[in-house]
Design a protein around this motif. Structure first.
Motif, mmCIF file in Angstrom:
data_model
loop_
_atom_site.group_PDB
_atom_site.id
_atom_site.type_symbol
_atom_site.label_atom_id
_atom_site.label_comp_id
_atom_site.label_asym_id
_atom_site.label_seq_id
_atom_site.Cartn_x
_atom_site.Cartn_y
_atom_site.Cartn_z
ATOM 1 N N ARG A 58 18.280 -12.718 11.417
ATOM 2 C CA ARG A 58 18.273 -12.556 12.738
ATOM 3 C C ARG A 58 19.391 -11.295 12.732
ATOM 4 N NH1 ARG A 58 20.391 -16.429 15.814
ATOM 5 N NH2 ARG A 58 19.860 -15.394 17.631
ATOM 6 N N CYS A 59 19.367 -10.396 13.571
ATOM 7 C CA CYS A 59 20.336 -9.353 13.788
ATOM 8 C C CYS A 59 20.358 -8.968 15.339
ATOM 9 C CB CYS A 59 19.981 -8.012 12.634
ATOM 10 S SG CYS A 59 20.202 -8.479 11.163
ATOM 11 N N THR A 71 18.937 -6.639 6.175
ATOM 12 C CA THR A 71 20.173 -7.513 6.478
ATOM 13 C C THR A 71 20.140 -8.917 6.568
ATOM 14 O OG1 THR A 71 21.118 -5.337 7.303
ATOM 15 C CG2 THR A 71 22.192 -7.343 7.724
ATOM 16 N N ALA A 72 19.505 -9.481 7.466
ATOM 17 C CA ALA A 72 19.445 -10.840 7.723
ATOM 18 C C ALA A 72 18.354 -11.287 8.446
ATOM 19 C CB ALA A 72 20.933 -11.123 8.354
ATOM 20 N N VAL A 82 23.648 -11.186 12.855
ATOM 21 C CA VAL A 82 24.544 -10.451 12.395
ATOM 22 C C VAL A 82 24.374 -8.924 13.108
ATOM 23 C CG1 VAL A 82 24.862 -9.164 10.143
ATOM 24 C CG2 VAL A 82 23.917 -11.310 9.973
#
Length: 226
Positions: free
Chosen positions: A137-138, A134-135, A176
Protein backbone atom coordinates in the motif's frame (compact mmCIF):
# COMPACT_ATOMS: atom_id res chain seq x y z
CA UNK A 1 -2.38 -9.22 -11.10
CA UNK A 2 -0.60 -9.02 -14.48
CA UNK A 3 3.14 -8.42 -14.02
CA UNK A 4 6.04 -8.14 -16.40
CA UNK A 5 9.16 -10.33 -16.26
CA UNK A 6 10.97 -8.31 -13.59
CA UNK A 7 7.97 -8.24 -11.27
CA UNK A 8 6.56 -4.76 -11.92
CA UNK A 9 2.78 -4.47 -12.10
CA UNK A 10 1.82 -3.72 -15.69
CA UNK A 11 -1.95 -3.36 -15.37
CA UNK A 12 -3.76 -1.31 -12.73
CA UNK A 13 -7.42 -0.64 -12.12
CA UNK A 14 -8.03 2.98 -11.16
CA UNK A 15 -11.10 4.02 -9.17
CA UNK A 16 -12.19 7.66 -9.35
CA UNK A 17 -14.92 8.91 -7.00
CA UNK A 18 -17.26 11.71 -8.11
CA UNK A 19 -19.52 13.39 -5.60
CA UNK A 20 -23.00 14.60 -6.42
CA UNK A 21 -22.62 18.02 -8.01
CA UNK A 22 -24.71 19.71 -5.33
CA UNK A 23 -22.00 18.98 -2.74
CA UNK A 24 -18.88 18.86 -4.94
CA UNK A 25 -16.05 21.40 -4.66
CA UNK A 26 -17.90 23.82 -2.41
CA UNK A 27 -14.72 25.81 -1.72
CA UNK A 28 -14.63 26.75 -5.41
CA UNK A 29 -18.04 28.38 -5.33
CA UNK A 30 -16.69 31.87 -4.48
CA UNK A 31 -14.72 31.62 -7.73
CA UNK A 32 -17.36 30.02 -9.92
CA UNK A 33 -19.90 32.53 -8.69
CA UNK A 34 -17.75 35.21 -10.35
CA UNK A 35 -17.09 33.33 -13.59
CA UNK A 36 -19.31 34.61 -16.41
CA UNK A 37 -20.26 32.07 -19.04
CA UNK A 38 -19.33 29.02 -16.95
CA UNK A 39 -21.24 27.38 -14.13
CA UNK A 40 -19.86 25.68 -11.04
CA UNK A 41 -21.11 22.32 -12.29
CA UNK A 42 -19.37 22.78 -15.64
CA UNK A 43 -16.03 23.39 -13.97
CA UNK A 44 -16.40 20.43 -11.60
CA UNK A 45 -17.29 18.11 -14.49
CA UNK A 46 -14.37 19.45 -16.54
CA UNK A 47 -11.96 18.66 -13.70
CA UNK A 48 -13.39 15.14 -13.55
CA UNK A 49 -13.22 14.65 -17.31
CA UNK A 50 -9.58 15.72 -17.61
CA UNK A 51 -8.61 13.51 -14.67
CA UNK A 52 -10.39 10.46 -16.03
CA UNK A 53 -9.02 11.02 -19.55
CA UNK A 54 -5.45 11.20 -18.22
CA UNK A 55 -5.92 8.02 -16.19
CA UNK A 56 -7.45 6.17 -19.14
CA UNK A 57 -4.52 7.20 -21.34
CA UNK A 58 -1.93 5.93 -18.85
CA UNK A 59 -0.12 2.93 -20.38
CA UNK A 60 -0.13 0.85 -17.19
CA UNK A 61 -3.83 1.41 -16.46
CA UNK A 62 -5.99 -1.41 -17.73
CA UNK A 63 -9.32 -0.10 -16.46
CA UNK A 64 -10.81 3.06 -14.99
CA UNK A 65 -14.03 3.02 -12.98
CA UNK A 66 -15.92 6.11 -11.82
CA UNK A 67 -17.96 5.66 -8.65
CA UNK A 68 -20.84 8.10 -8.65
CA UNK A 69 -24.58 8.54 -8.30
CA UNK A 70 -24.59 11.84 -10.17
CA UNK A 71 -26.22 11.58 -13.63
CA UNK A 72 -24.04 14.31 -15.15
CA UNK A 73 -20.84 12.68 -13.87
CA UNK A 74 -22.06 9.34 -15.22
CA UNK A 75 -22.59 10.97 -18.61
CA UNK A 76 -19.08 12.43 -18.60
CA UNK A 77 -17.60 9.02 -17.83
CA UNK A 78 -19.64 7.32 -20.55
CA UNK A 79 -18.52 9.96 -23.03
CA UNK A 80 -14.93 8.96 -22.29
CA UNK A 81 -15.70 5.26 -22.64
CA UNK A 82 -15.30 4.67 -18.91
CA UNK A 83 -17.78 2.57 -16.92
CA UNK A 84 -19.46 3.79 -13.76
CA UNK A 85 -20.70 2.00 -10.68
CA UNK A 86 -23.32 3.34 -8.35
CA UNK A 87 -22.31 4.44 -4.88
CA UNK A 88 -24.34 1.65 -3.34
CA UNK A 89 -23.08 2.12 0.22
CA UNK A 90 -23.90 5.86 0.02
CA UNK A 91 -22.00 6.38 3.27
CA UNK A 92 -19.30 8.77 2.13
CA UNK A 93 -16.08 8.80 0.17
CA UNK A 94 -14.16 5.93 1.75
CA UNK A 95 -16.98 3.36 1.58
CA UNK A 96 -17.54 4.45 -2.04
CA UNK A 97 -13.88 3.79 -2.86
CA UNK A 98 -13.97 0.41 -1.13
CA UNK A 99 -17.06 -0.47 -3.16
CA UNK A 100 -15.38 0.66 -6.38
CA UNK A 101 -12.23 -1.29 -5.58
CA UNK A 102 -14.30 -4.45 -5.12
CA UNK A 103 -15.75 -3.96 -8.59
CA UNK A 104 -12.32 -3.45 -10.17
CA UNK A 105 -10.57 -6.32 -11.91
CA UNK A 106 -7.23 -7.70 -10.77
CA UNK A 107 -5.19 -7.34 -7.62
CA UNK A 108 -3.62 -3.95 -8.32
CA UNK A 109 -6.01 -1.10 -7.53
CA UNK A 110 -5.51 2.64 -7.15
CA UNK A 111 -7.86 5.34 -5.88
CA UNK A 112 -7.36 8.64 -7.70
CA UNK A 113 -8.74 12.07 -6.80
CA UNK A 114 -11.23 13.43 -9.33
CA UNK A 115 -9.84 16.99 -9.41
CA UNK A 116 -6.43 16.73 -11.10
CA UNK A 117 -6.81 18.76 -14.31
CA UNK A 118 -3.05 19.06 -14.87
CA UNK A 119 -2.40 15.32 -14.54
CA UNK A 120 -0.31 13.75 -17.30
CA UNK A 121 -0.61 10.03 -18.14
CA UNK A 122 3.15 9.52 -17.81
CA UNK A 123 3.15 11.11 -14.34
CA UNK A 124 0.56 8.58 -13.25
CA UNK A 125 2.59 5.77 -14.82
CA UNK A 126 5.71 6.77 -12.89
CA UNK A 127 3.78 6.94 -9.62
CA UNK A 128 2.12 3.56 -10.19
CA UNK A 129 5.44 1.98 -11.15
CA UNK A 130 6.97 3.37 -7.95
CA UNK A 131 4.06 2.04 -5.91
CA UNK A 132 4.37 -1.42 -7.43
CA UNK A 133 8.08 -1.46 -6.62
CA UNK A 134 7.75 -0.12 -3.07
CA UNK A 135 5.06 -1.64 -0.84
CA UNK A 136 1.65 -3.32 -0.85
CA UNK A 137 0.00 0.00 0.00
CA UNK A 138 1.35 3.39 -1.03
CA UNK A 139 0.03 6.92 -1.33
CA UNK A 140 0.98 10.23 -2.93
CA UNK A 141 0.49 13.30 -0.71
CA UNK A 142 -0.97 16.40 -2.30
CA UNK A 143 1.01 19.59 -2.93
CA UNK A 144 0.22 20.85 0.57
CA UNK A 145 1.46 17.63 2.16
CA UNK A 146 -1.71 17.06 4.18
CA UNK A 147 -4.07 15.44 1.69
CA UNK A 148 -3.83 12.45 -0.64
CA UNK A 149 -4.28 12.34 -4.41
CA UNK A 150 -3.41 8.69 -5.07
CA UNK A 151 -3.70 5.56 -2.93
CA UNK A 152 -2.54 2.18 -4.23
CA UNK A 153 -2.91 -1.42 -3.14
CA UNK A 154 -1.37 -4.56 -4.62
CA UNK A 155 -2.58 -7.88 -3.35
CA UNK A 156 -4.24 -6.35 -0.31
CA UNK A 157 -7.23 -4.21 0.66
CA UNK A 158 -7.18 -0.59 -0.42
CA UNK A 159 -7.98 0.69 3.08
CA UNK A 160 -8.81 4.30 2.09
CA UNK A 161 -8.58 7.02 4.75
CA UNK A 162 -9.50 10.05 2.62
CA UNK A 163 -10.72 13.20 4.35
CA UNK A 164 -9.07 15.97 6.38
CA UNK A 165 -5.50 15.00 7.23
CA UNK A 166 -5.62 11.97 4.94
CA UNK A 167 -1.86 11.92 4.34
CA UNK A 168 -1.16 11.29 8.00
CA UNK A 169 -4.11 8.90 8.24
CA UNK A 170 -2.79 6.82 5.35
CA UNK A 171 0.72 6.86 6.80
CA UNK A 172 -0.61 5.73 10.17
CA UNK A 173 -2.50 2.89 8.48
CA UNK A 174 0.78 1.50 7.12
CA UNK A 175 0.76 2.96 3.62
CA UNK A 176 4.12 4.26 2.35
CA UNK A 177 4.37 7.85 1.11
CA UNK A 178 5.79 8.33 -2.37
CA UNK A 179 7.51 11.39 -3.76
CA UNK A 180 8.56 12.01 -7.34
CA UNK A 181 8.49 14.26 -10.38
CA UNK A 182 4.74 14.31 -10.91
CA UNK A 183 3.56 17.91 -10.35
CA UNK A 184 0.18 17.41 -11.98
CA UNK A 185 -0.56 14.39 -9.80
CA UNK A 186 -0.12 16.31 -6.55
CA UNK A 187 -2.00 19.43 -7.68
CA UNK A 188 -5.61 18.73 -6.78
CA UNK A 189 -8.03 21.64 -6.97
CA UNK A 190 -10.01 22.68 -3.91
CA UNK A 191 -9.59 26.47 -3.99
CA UNK A 192 -9.03 29.28 -6.47
CA UNK A 193 -5.32 29.30 -5.60
CA UNK A 194 -5.14 25.58 -6.38
CA UNK A 195 -6.79 26.15 -9.75
CA UNK A 196 -4.35 28.94 -10.63
CA UNK A 197 -1.45 26.66 -9.69
CA UNK A 198 -2.86 23.92 -11.91
CA UNK A 199 -3.26 26.43 -14.72
CA UNK A 200 0.42 27.29 -14.45
CA UNK A 201 1.24 23.62 -15.03
CA UNK A 202 -1.17 23.40 -17.96
CA UNK A 203 -4.67 22.04 -17.46
CA UNK A 204 -6.44 19.54 -19.68
CA UNK A 205 -8.59 20.56 -22.65
CA UNK A 206 -11.95 20.41 -20.93
CA UNK A 207 -10.91 22.57 -17.98
CA UNK A 208 -9.12 24.90 -20.38
CA UNK A 209 -12.27 25.29 -22.47
CA UNK A 210 -14.38 26.22 -19.43
CA UNK A 211 -11.84 28.78 -18.23
CA UNK A 212 -11.32 30.23 -21.72
CA UNK A 213 -15.05 30.61 -22.18
CA UNK A 214 -15.31 32.41 -18.86
CA UNK A 215 -12.43 34.71 -19.80
CA UNK A 216 -13.94 35.41 -23.22
CA UNK A 217 -17.28 36.29 -21.66
CA UNK A 218 -15.60 38.52 -19.08
CA UNK A 219 -13.77 40.42 -21.83
CA UNK A 220 -16.96 40.71 -23.87
CA UNK A 221 -18.84 42.20 -20.91
CA UNK A 222 -15.97 44.61 -20.25
CA UNK A 223 -15.84 45.70 -23.88
CA UNK A 224 -19.57 46.48 -23.98
CA UNK A 225 -19.60 48.62 -20.87
CA UNK A 226 -20.19 52.34 -21.56
Amino acid sequence: MPVCSHGRVRSWSVVVPAKRLAVAKTRLRPLTGRLPGASHDELVLALLADTVAAAAACPVVGAVVVVTDDPAAQEVARGLGVPTVADEPDRGLNPALEHGARQAAGGAVAALSSDLPALRPDELRRALDAAGDTAPRCFVPDAHGTGTTLLTATGTDLGPRFGPGSAEAHRASGAVALTGAWPGLVRDVDTEADLRAAEALGVGPRTRAVLDRALSERLRVTDTRP
